[in-house]
Design an enzyme around this catalytic site. Structure first.
Site, short mmCIF file in Angstrom:
data_model
loop_
_atom_site.label_atom_id
_atom_site.label_comp_id
_atom_site.label_asym_id
_atom_site.label_seq_id
_atom_site.Cartn_x
_atom_site.Cartn_y
_atom_site.Cartn_z
N ASP A 29 0.96 -1.07 0.47
CA ASP A 29 0.37 0.11 0.24
C ASP A 29 0.89 0.59 0.20
O ASP A 29 1.78 1.44 0.66
CB ASP A 29 -1.00 0.47 1.34
CG ASP A 29 -2.24 1.07 1.24
OD1 ASP A 29 -1.92 2.23 1.03
OD2 ASP A 29 -2.73 0.12 1.39
N SER A 82 -6.96 3.72 -1.31
CA SER A 82 -6.26 2.47 -1.52
C SER A 82 -8.18 2.01 -1.74
O SER A 82 -7.89 0.47 -1.75
CB SER A 82 -6.36 2.18 0.09
OG SER A 82 -5.43 2.16 0.28
N ASP A 115 -1.19 0.64 -4.75
CA ASP A 115 -2.65 0.88 -4.72
C ASP A 115 -2.31 1.81 -5.53
O ASP A 115 -3.22 3.06 -6.34
CB ASP A 115 -3.28 1.02 -3.62
CG ASP A 115 -3.07 1.06 -2.92
OD1 ASP A 115 -1.71 1.22 -2.37
OD2 ASP A 115 -3.52 0.96 -1.67
N HIS A 116 -0.88 2.65 -4.88
CA HIS A 116 -0.97 4.11 -5.22
C HIS A 116 0.43 4.96 -4.99
O HIS A 116 0.56 3.42 -3.41
CB HIS A 116 -1.97 4.91 -4.79
CG HIS A 116 -2.43 4.82 -3.84
ND1 HIS A 116 -1.06 5.27 -2.53
CD2 HIS A 116 -3.62 4.30 -2.71
CE1 HIS A 116 -1.78 4.85 -0.97
NE2 HIS A 116 -3.19 4.42 -1.27
N ASP A 119 2.41 2.49 2.87
CA ASP A 119 1.31 3.86 3.17
C ASP A 119 1.09 4.64 4.86
O ASP A 119 0.89 5.97 4.96
CB ASP A 119 0.03 3.44 3.08
CG ASP A 119 -1.09 4.38 2.71
OD1 ASP A 119 -1.08 5.25 2.36
OD2 ASP A 119 -2.19 4.57 3.39
ZN LIG Z 1 -3.20 5.94 2.08
#
Ligand SMILES: [Zn+2]
Length: 354
Positions: free
Chosen positions: A31, A71, A290-291, A248
């Site tokens: 993540d 997410s 996811d990013h 993340d």
């Molecule tokens: Zn985040």
């Protein structure tokens, strides 16, 4: 004539080596893991698991309504093959449920599982096990996970599974007995999980998120090892989603060391999965994100990757492309620059094609 000979040769090779669909699919999501995050592992470790992959690519992560995704929409693209609005959990832009990889897998008699380092009702695992117009509906998502027939659920989030919602505290015994009917076991600690014999279980190890990598007595790899051991008993294969959830968190905190440690923990799990897949030969592994989080860059350190320091552009996400690593049957389909939703569609075809 030459054309026909070539055609005959091609047909023969197609017969001898038919395109082989993977039996098992393992999706690993770091993540918030962009190129800089992966680089912290690659630069500091000549044996970093990321270096093992021959098939690599990039994923374009924007959502249906925002250049900067999050997410829920990011995981929905991977879990269903469709881009949706930010905050949506496996529903389309009109809030209609989208079919997930796990749902298709169940129809194919495959097992499914999630292993995460956050609460199991958080956006990334939720996109694989539930449908909701908003990621904040955590109690509803918990209820859906319970009825989703997902075989192995490992992570945190006990508080969302209170049987008696009038009470504040999670009651492990009450939860355990509530699961008996549906054939699940419950493991509230890593030690209990290690000795688990159940085929279907919830291992909720904390009230919310699991501790940071450096404060945990077990690694993501330890959790993944147990999950694969349980799921691999399936003769019809399995789909497993593993999330390095706290890369993340570190990005949001702009915390260099936290990020480096979480990527290291994730990379070790990647190494374990790669090793499993190279022995098994029937498992497709896709590692991506996811990013990107933090607008992260490596701005200090030595050539051997020691004393690295990271700098951050912001405390949120960015639209930078994220890396994709793949291995195993059909892994060559995940190379080049691709939309996150196309990764989901390709994964879906692998499950459907079985
Ligand atoms: Zn985040």
């Amino acid at each position: 004539m030459k054309k026909y000979i070539i055609l005959i040769i091609l047909l023969n090779t197609a017969f001898l080596f038919p395109a082989k669909h993977p039996k098992n699919i393992i999706i690993m999501i770091g993540d918030g893991m962009g190129v800089a995050q992966v680089s912290t592992s690659v630069l500091a470790n000549p044996n970093s698991a990321f270096r093992l992959f021959k098939n690599t690519g990039f994923s374009i992560t924007y959502s249906a309504n925002k250049l900067i995704t999050e997410s829920a929409a990011g995981a929905t693209a991977l879990a269903t093959g469709f881009k949706t609005k930010n905050r949506s959990i496996s529903v389309d832009t009109n809030d209609k449920p989208l079919t997930t990889l796990f749902e298709v897998a169940k129809k194919k008699n495959m097992k499914s599982g999630v292993v995460v380092l956050c609460s199991v009702v958080d956006a990334t695992p939720a996109a694989f096990t539930a449908h909701s117009p908003d990621r904040k509906n955590k109690y509803d998502i918990a209820h859906q996970i319970l009825t989703s027939d997902c075989d192995v659920v490992i992570g945190g989030g006990q508080k969302y599974f209170r049987v008696d919602t009038s009470k504040d505290a999670f009651d492990a015994d009450a939860f355990k007995s509530s699961l008996v009917k549906s054939g699940y076991s419950f493991y509230p600690t890593f030690d209990k999980l290690t000795h688990a014999t159940g085929k279907k279980y919830f291992a909720l190890l904390e009230n919310e998120d699991l501790p940071k990598a450096t404060e945990r007595k077990y690694s993501l790899k330890d959790l993944v090892k147990k999950a694969i051991e349980s799921l691999n008993e399936s003769k019809t294969g399995f789909v497993l989603m593993i999330e390095g959830s706290q890369i993340d968190f570190a990005g949001h905190e702009n915390n260099s060391q936290y990020m480096i440690d979480e990527v290291k923990d994730f990379a070790e799990a990647v190494g374990f999965v790669y090793d499993f897949a190279s022995k098994d030969k029937e498992t497709l592994v896709v590692v991506t994100a996811d990013h990107e989080t933090g607008g992260t860059g490596i701005t200090k350190g030595n050539t051997d990757g020691s004393n690295m320091e990271l700098s951050f552009l912001l405390k949120g996400h960015t639209a930078s492309m994220v890396p994709v690593f793949s291995f195993g049957p059909e892994s060559d389909k995940f190379t080049g620059i691709q939309q996150n939703s196309d990764i989901g569609k390709k994964l879906m075809n692998c499950v459907k094609g079985k």
